[in-house]
Design a protein around this motif. Structure first.
Motif, PDB file in Angstrom:
ATOM      1  N   SER A 233      37.176  42.617  59.356  1.00 23.16           N
ATOM      2  CA  SER A 233      37.510  43.965  58.892  1.00 23.16           C
ATOM      3  C   SER A 233      36.340  44.661  58.234  1.00 23.16           C
ATOM      4  N   GLY A 234      35.153  44.058  58.303  1.00 18.36           N
ATOM      5  CA  GLY A 234      33.987  44.639  57.650  1.00 18.36           C
ATOM      6  C   GLY A 234      33.866  44.252  56.189  1.00 18.36           C
ATOM      7  N   GLY A 235      34.677  43.302  55.752  1.00 20.25           N
ATOM      8  CA  GLY A 235      34.732  42.977  54.337  1.00 20.25           C
ATOM      9  C   GLY A 235      33.947  41.758  53.901  1.00 20.25           C
ATOM     10  N   THR A 236      33.129  41.170  54.781  1.00 19.47           N
ATOM     11  CA  THR A 236      32.326  40.038  54.352  1.00 19.47           C
ATOM     12  C   THR A 236      31.441  40.453  53.179  1.00 19.47           C
ATOM     13  N   GLY A 237      31.494  39.666  52.111  1.00 21.80           N
ATOM     14  CA  GLY A 237      30.642  39.960  50.966  1.00 21.80           C
ATOM     15  C   GLY A 237      31.309  40.732  49.848  1.00 21.80           C
ATOM     16  N   GLU A 238      32.609  40.986  49.945  1.00 17.98           N
ATOM     17  CA  GLU A 238      33.301  41.695  48.853  1.00 17.98           C
ATOM     18  C   GLU A 238      33.530  40.729  47.690  1.00 17.98           C
ATOM     19  N   ILE A 239      32.423  40.275  47.133  1.00 23.17           N
ATOM     20  CA  ILE A 239      32.473  39.217  46.126  1.00 23.17           C
ATOM     21  C   ILE A 239      33.009  39.700  44.784  1.00 23.17           C
ATOM     22  N   GLY A 240      33.047  41.017  44.588  1.00 22.68           N
ATOM     23  CA  GLY A 240      33.618  41.540  43.356  1.00 22.68           C
ATOM     24  C   GLY A 240      35.065  41.130  43.163  1.00 22.68           C
ATOM     25  N   PHE A 241      35.768  40.864  44.270  1.00 18.44           N
ATOM     26  CA  PHE A 241      37.168  40.446  44.220  1.00 18.44           C
ATOM     27  C   PHE A 241      37.334  38.938  44.115  1.00 18.44           C
ATOM     28  N   LEU A 242      36.227  38.202  44.080  1.00 14.55           N
ATOM     29  CA  LEU A 242      36.311  36.746  44.019  1.00 14.55           C
ATOM     30  C   LEU A 242      36.912  36.291  42.697  1.00 14.55           C
ATOM     31  N   PRO A 243      38.053  35.551  42.712  1.00 13.67           N
ATOM     32  CA  PRO A 243      38.612  35.036  41.458  1.00 13.67           C
ATOM     33  C   PRO A 243      37.667  34.005  40.847  1.00 13.67           C
ATOM     34  N   VAL A 244      37.358  34.173  39.581  1.00 13.25           N
ATOM     35  CA  VAL A 244      36.454  33.252  38.892  1.00 13.25           C
ATOM     36  C   VAL A 244      36.991  32.968  37.497  1.00 13.25           C
ATOM     37  N   PRO A 245      36.646  31.826  36.925  1.00 19.16           N
ATOM     38  CA  PRO A 245      37.049  31.554  35.536  1.00 19.16           C
ATOM     39  C   PRO A 245      36.280  32.454  34.576  1.00 19.16           C
ATOM     40  N   GLY A 246      36.864  32.653  33.412  1.00 19.39           N
ATOM     41  CA  GLY A 246      36.175  33.425  32.385  1.00 19.39           C
ATOM     42  C   GLY A 246      36.572  34.881  32.324  1.00 19.39           C
ATOM     43  N   THR A 247      37.552  35.291  33.150  1.00 18.57           N
ATOM     44  CA  THR A 247      38.026  36.675  33.108  1.00 18.57           C
ATOM     45  C   THR A 247      39.436  36.696  32.521  1.00 18.57           C
ATOM     46  N   SER A 248      39.927  37.913  32.289  1.00 16.56           N
ATOM     47  CA  SER A 248      41.222  38.057  31.629  1.00 16.56           C
ATOM     48  C   SER A 248      42.409  37.926  32.566  1.00 16.56           C
ATOM     49  N   GLY A 249      42.153  37.894  33.857  1.00 13.00           N
ATOM     50  CA  GLY A 249      43.259  37.811  34.800  1.00 13.00           C
ATOM     51  C   GLY A 249      42.760  37.576  36.205  1.00 13.00           C
ATOM     52  N   LEU A 250      43.515  38.065  37.181  1.00 11.46           N
ATOM     53  CA  LEU A 250      43.142  37.918  38.574  1.00 11.46           C
ATOM     54  C   LEU A 250      43.003  39.290  39.219  1.00 11.46           C
ATOM     55  N   PRO A 251      42.090  39.424  40.192  1.00 17.04           N
ATOM     56  CA  PRO A 251      41.977  40.706  40.899  1.00 17.04           C
ATOM     57  C   PRO A 251      43.187  40.947  41.775  1.00 17.04           C
ATOM     58  N   SER A 252      43.363  42.197  42.184  1.00 15.48           N
ATOM     59  CA  SER A 252      44.465  42.551  43.082  1.00 15.48           C
ATOM     60  C   SER A 252      43.884  43.194  44.331  1.00 15.48           C
ATOM     61  N   ALA A 253      44.777  43.538  45.256  1.00 13.79           N
ATOM     62  CA  ALA A 253      44.327  44.154  46.502  1.00 13.79           C
ATOM     63  C   ALA A 253      43.711  45.532  46.278  1.00 13.79           C
ATOM     64  N   THR A 254      43.975  46.132  45.146  1.00 14.31           N
ATOM     65  CA  THR A 254      43.481  47.488  44.880  1.00 14.31           C
ATOM     66  C   THR A 254      42.526  47.560  43.696  1.00 14.31           C
ATOM     67  N   ASP A 255      42.259  46.440  43.025  1.00  8.57           N
ATOM     68  CA  ASP A 255      41.430  46.482  41.825  1.00  8.57           C
ATOM     69  C   ASP A 255      40.716  45.136  41.654  1.00  8.57           C
ATOM     70  N   CYS A 256      39.386  45.184  41.532  1.00  5.78           N
ATOM     71  CA  CYS A 256      38.627  43.941  41.387  1.00  5.78           C
ATOM     72  C   CYS A 256      38.530  43.478  39.937  1.00  5.78           C
ATOM     73  N   GLU A 257      39.189  44.162  39.022  1.00  5.70           N
ATOM     74  CA  GLU A 257      39.215  43.726  37.635  1.00  5.70           C
ATOM     75  C   GLU A 257      39.811  42.318  37.551  1.00  5.70           C
ATOM     76  N   GLY A 258      39.110  41.426  36.909  1.00  2.00           N
ATOM     77  CA  GLY A 258      39.522  40.030  36.864  1.00  2.00           C
ATOM     78  C   GLY A 258      38.769  39.169  37.857  1.00  2.00           C
ATOM     79  N   GLY A 259      38.016  39.808  38.764  1.00  2.15           N
ATOM     80  CA  GLY A 259      37.200  39.063  39.710  1.00  2.15           C
ATOM     81  C   GLY A 259      35.767  38.932  39.225  1.00  2.15           C
TER      82      GLY A 259
END
Length: 405
Positions: A233-259
């Motif tokens: 879909s052209g999305g290779t590299g959308e690493i901002g959405f990658l779930p990682v430890p150390g954040t306040s939550g998890l990202p969603s399909a519409t928001d990379c906050e938590g990624g």
């Protein structure tokens, strides 16, 4: 079945043009040596390409610098003019060049978040038109655009992406309307940065690597076996959405906050620096995250002779270690999945962090993955997007013009 004379001529012409593109101006004897063609064949193709306006004499070479064999032939630079755009959420930068990539004009304009779609598009298009006029370009042959967001692999169009202004998508259509004779193409900004780093920057000796973009936002570009990989879909590299430890939550399909973005975006880096008492004033258009990283690197490098107002070396050292821990999370994730052998810390943060930050990330990465992965700092920084857009525009234009030879 042997090639027909016309097919053989076309093959020879394209070979010679490719050599002139890659090696720069060459003499007829040099073309003969590099192509393996006979002297009469080289003489014929040089005359044919010169008559078609694709190459021209650009100087002389050799000890005596006279005679037909001393003539240096190069691609006719003024055969076409190109434009490259770097489209950001906060503005647009443009440069205009000739066919060999020599920059003729460059400019930028800020576009605030409160600017309406129509006004933002008009401001950006007017910038391109003014730059072209300044460069003396009667018309632009090719326009390459780098923009954040997903590029549809099938259509090549910028897709709807959450958080990006509407004027980004509208800009491409309006540019095509205002420049009807130009070829307009758009590519993801991080992908273009990776192409530029591979051709002119930190990854010139690599055909497999990952660029970790660290600027206002985060992203990644994947180059495997010399080819840029975009994904289904052209999305290779959308690493901002990658779930990682150390954040306040998890990202969603519409928001990379938590990624990963929440750890390595400019705002996150700035906040981390403030926790360590480090502040810095960014240069024009520069992410604040890059400015604080620069200040920290300078403090560590200066040692005891720290300028007044600069962070203490120990404080800067602790901050850079904390940042390296965060960046290593993203680097380890791509290493585990792709085994690229090399990660380039791109964007403004990667460039200002330099070898100091890259070395710290590499040492942490060694403890997180069994796969040997070199970490390199960007050589081009934020300017990589414009360079990549120019390189792709240049290749597209030359492919069209050379194909007609």
């Amino acid at each position: 079945m042997p090639a027909s004379p016309s097919t053989a001529r076309a093959i020879n012409d394209r070979l010679a043009l490719r050599l002139l593109q890659d090696e720069g101006p060459l003499t007829a004897p040099q073309l003969k040596q590099l192509t393996g063609l006979s002297r009469p064949t080289v003489a014929d193709l040089v005359e044919r390409l010169a008559v078609s306006g694709l190459i021209e004499v650009v100087g002389e070479a050799g000890a005596q610098r006279r005679g037909p064999n001393a003539r240096l032939y190069g691609i006719a630079a003024d055969r076409a003019q190109l434009a490259a755009l770097d489209v950001r959420t906060e503005g647009v930068a443009v440069l205009v060049s000739d066919l060999v990539g020599r920059v003729l004009a460059e400019a930028s304009v800020p576009i605030g978040g409160d600017t309406g779609t129509g006004a933002a598009v008009e401001r950006a298009v007017t910038l391109v038109e003014r730059a072209a006029k300044q460069a003396g370009a009667d018309r632009l042959h090719t326009v390459g655009i780098g923009a954040p967001g997903l590029i549809d692999p099938a259509s090549g169009e910028l897709r709807d992406s959450s958080g990006l202004p509407e004027w980004h998508r509208r800009l491409v259509a309006v540019l095509q309307e205002r420049l009807p004779r130009a070829r307009v193409s758009v590519e993801n900004e991080t992908n273009l940065a990776a192409l530029a780093e591979q051709r002119e920057g930190a990854a010139r000796d690599r055909d497999t690597f990952v660029l970790l973009w660290l600027g206002h936002g985060t992203g990644a570009a994947v180059v495997l076996d010399g080819r840029l990989r975009r994904g289904a879909s052209g999305g290779t590299g959308e690493i901002g959405f990658l779930p990682v430890p150390g954040t306040s939550g998890l990202p969603s399909a519409t928001d990379c906050e938590g990624g990963f973005h929440s750890l390595a975006g400019s705002a996150a880096i700035t906040a981390l620096a403030e926790e360590h008492g480090i502040t810095a004033r960014p240069e024009a258009g520069e992410p604040t995250g890059a400015a604080v990283v620069r200040a920290a690197v300078r403090a560590v490098s200066a040692g005891t002779s720290v300028p007044q107002g600069a962070p203490a070396p120990r404080t800067a050292d602790v901050f850079l270690d904390a940042l390296a821990e965060r960046l290593a999370l993203g680097a380890a994730s791509v290493a585990a999945v792709l085994d690229p052998g090399c990660v380039v810390l791109g964007g403004e943060v990667g460039q200002t962090g330099g070898a100091e930050l890259a070395g710290r990330v590499a040492r942490r990465l060694e403890r997180m993955t069994p796969l040997p992965t070199e970490v390199r700092p960007s050589a081009l920084g934020g300017g990589a997007v414009l360079r990549g857009a120019l390189l792709t525009a240049r290749e597209s234009a030359q492919e069209t013009l050379f194909g007609a030879s």
